[in-house]
Design a protein around this motif. Sequence first.
Motif, PDB file in Angstrom:
ATOM      1  N   MET A   1      33.969  44.553  24.885  1.00  0.00           N
ATOM      2  CA  MET A   1      33.960  44.825  23.464  1.00  0.00           C
ATOM      3  C   MET A   1      35.392  44.786  22.956  1.00  0.00           C
ATOM      4  N   SER A   2      35.592  44.130  21.856  1.00  0.00           N
ATOM      5  CA  SER A   2      36.934  44.073  21.281  1.00  0.00           C
ATOM      6  C   SER A   2      37.086  45.150  20.210  1.00  0.00           C
ATOM      7  N   GLU A   3      38.319  45.483  19.913  1.00  0.00           N
ATOM      8  CA  GLU A   3      38.596  46.480  18.880  1.00  0.00           C
ATOM      9  C   GLU A   3      38.013  46.038  17.536  1.00  0.00           C
ATOM     10  N   LYS A   4      38.142  44.763  17.228  1.00  0.00           N
ATOM     11  CA  LYS A   4      37.637  44.236  15.961  1.00  0.00           C
ATOM     12  C   LYS A   4      36.123  44.444  15.854  1.00  0.00           C
ATOM     13  N   GLU A   5      35.394  44.177  16.936  1.00  0.00           N
ATOM     14  CA  GLU A   5      33.939  44.365  16.936  1.00  0.00           C
ATOM     15  C   GLU A   5      33.575  45.834  16.761  1.00  0.00           C
ATOM     16  N   ILE A   6      34.284  46.708  17.461  1.00  0.00           N
ATOM     17  CA  ILE A   6      34.014  48.149  17.374  1.00  0.00           C
ATOM     18  C   ILE A   6      34.262  48.652  15.960  1.00  0.00           C
ATOM     19  N   LEU A   7      35.388  48.290  15.373  1.00  0.00           N
ATOM     20  CA  LEU A   7      35.710  48.741  14.015  1.00  0.00           C
ATOM     21  C   LEU A   7      34.720  48.183  12.992  1.00  0.00           C
ATOM     22  N   SER A   8      34.205  46.979  13.224  1.00  0.00           N
ATOM     23  CA  SER A   8      33.246  46.386  12.281  1.00  0.00           C
ATOM     24  C   SER A   8      31.932  47.158  12.243  1.00  0.00           C
ATOM     25  N   LEU A   9      31.663  47.986  13.257  1.00  0.00           N
ATOM     26  CA  LEU A   9      30.448  48.798  13.292  1.00  0.00           C
ATOM     27  C   LEU A   9      30.640  50.164  12.632  1.00  0.00           C
ATOM     28  N   GLY A  10      31.801  50.390  12.033  1.00  0.00           N
ATOM     29  CA  GLY A  10      32.046  51.634  11.304  1.00  0.00           C
ATOM     30  C   GLY A  10      32.749  52.719  12.098  1.00  0.00           C
ATOM     31  N   PHE A  11      33.256  52.400  13.262  1.00  0.00           N
ATOM     32  CA  PHE A  11      33.999  53.383  14.045  1.00  0.00           C
ATOM     33  C   PHE A  11      35.381  53.592  13.438  1.00  0.00           C
TER      34      PHE A  11
ATOM     35  N   ILE B   1      34.308  56.262  21.995  1.00  0.00           N
ATOM     36  CA  ILE B   1      34.722  55.237  22.943  1.00  0.00           C
ATOM     37  C   ILE B   1      36.189  55.474  23.252  1.00  0.00           C
ATOM     38  N   SER B   2      36.481  55.729  24.500  1.00  0.00           N
ATOM     39  CA  SER B   2      37.864  55.928  24.938  1.00  0.00           C
ATOM     40  C   SER B   2      38.364  54.619  25.511  1.00  0.00           C
ATOM     41  N   GLY B   3      39.504  54.179  25.015  1.00  0.00           N
ATOM     42  CA  GLY B   3      39.986  52.863  25.404  1.00  0.00           C
ATOM     43  C   GLY B   3      39.044  51.825  24.810  1.00  0.00           C
ATOM     44  N   ILE B   4      38.521  50.953  25.617  1.00  0.00           N
ATOM     45  CA  ILE B   4      37.554  49.962  25.136  1.00  0.00           C
ATOM     46  C   ILE B   4      36.270  50.040  25.948  1.00  0.00           C
ATOM     47  N   ASN B   5      36.244  50.817  27.041  1.00  0.00           N
ATOM     48  CA  ASN B   5      35.086  50.727  27.911  1.00  0.00           C
ATOM     49  C   ASN B   5      34.379  52.028  28.273  1.00  0.00           C
ATOM     50  N   LEU B   6      34.910  53.194  28.003  1.00  0.00           N
ATOM     51  CA  LEU B   6      34.236  54.449  28.315  1.00  0.00           C
ATOM     52  C   LEU B   6      33.489  54.925  27.076  1.00  0.00           C
TER      53      LEU B   6
ATOM     54  N   ASN C   1      25.874  52.334  31.063  1.00  0.00           N
ATOM     55  CA  ASN C   1      25.311  50.991  30.881  1.00  0.00           C
ATOM     56  C   ASN C   1      25.585  50.407  29.504  1.00  0.00           C
ATOM     57  N   CYS C   2      26.498  50.985  28.753  1.00  0.00           N
ATOM     58  CA  CYS C   2      26.877  50.467  27.440  1.00  0.00           C
ATOM     59  C   CYS C   2      28.148  49.642  27.613  1.00  0.00           C
ATOM     60  N   LYS C   3      27.975  48.351  27.899  1.00  0.00           N
ATOM     61  CA  LYS C   3      29.110  47.494  28.233  1.00  0.00           C
ATOM     62  C   LYS C   3      29.398  46.406  27.204  1.00  0.00           C
ATOM     63  N   THR C   4      28.409  46.045  26.380  1.00  0.00           N
ATOM     64  CA  THR C   4      28.591  44.961  25.415  1.00  0.00           C
ATOM     65  C   THR C   4      28.429  45.487  23.996  1.00  0.00           C
ATOM     66  N   ILE C   5      28.819  44.665  23.035  1.00  0.00           N
ATOM     67  CA  ILE C   5      28.675  45.057  21.634  1.00  0.00           C
ATOM     68  C   ILE C   5      27.201  45.211  21.272  1.00  0.00           C
ATOM     69  N   ASN C   6      26.313  44.418  21.878  1.00  0.00           N
ATOM     70  CA  ASN C   6      24.879  44.557  21.623  1.00  0.00           C
ATOM     71  C   ASN C   6      24.339  45.865  22.191  1.00  0.00           C
TER      72      ASN C   6
END
Length: 73
Positions: A1-11, A37-42, A57-62
Amino acid sequence: MSEKEILSLGFKKNEWTYETENFVEYIKGNGSIGIEISGINLVEITAGKGVFITVPNCKTINDLKSLIKLLGL
């Protein structure tokens, strides 16, 4: 998951430095339950103050989108 994708979801991004080490977390919630989400993966579900449940098991943007939908966020 990229930062851009995470922020686009309202985080919201939270950054700080502790003893010369930089930390980043992303937070989304409604006051009683949330996702952190800590870092990009926890990925953790938060409830109240100090309750954290790791979602391994939450590893992808989907996966993240599904978790948001499941929690109603």
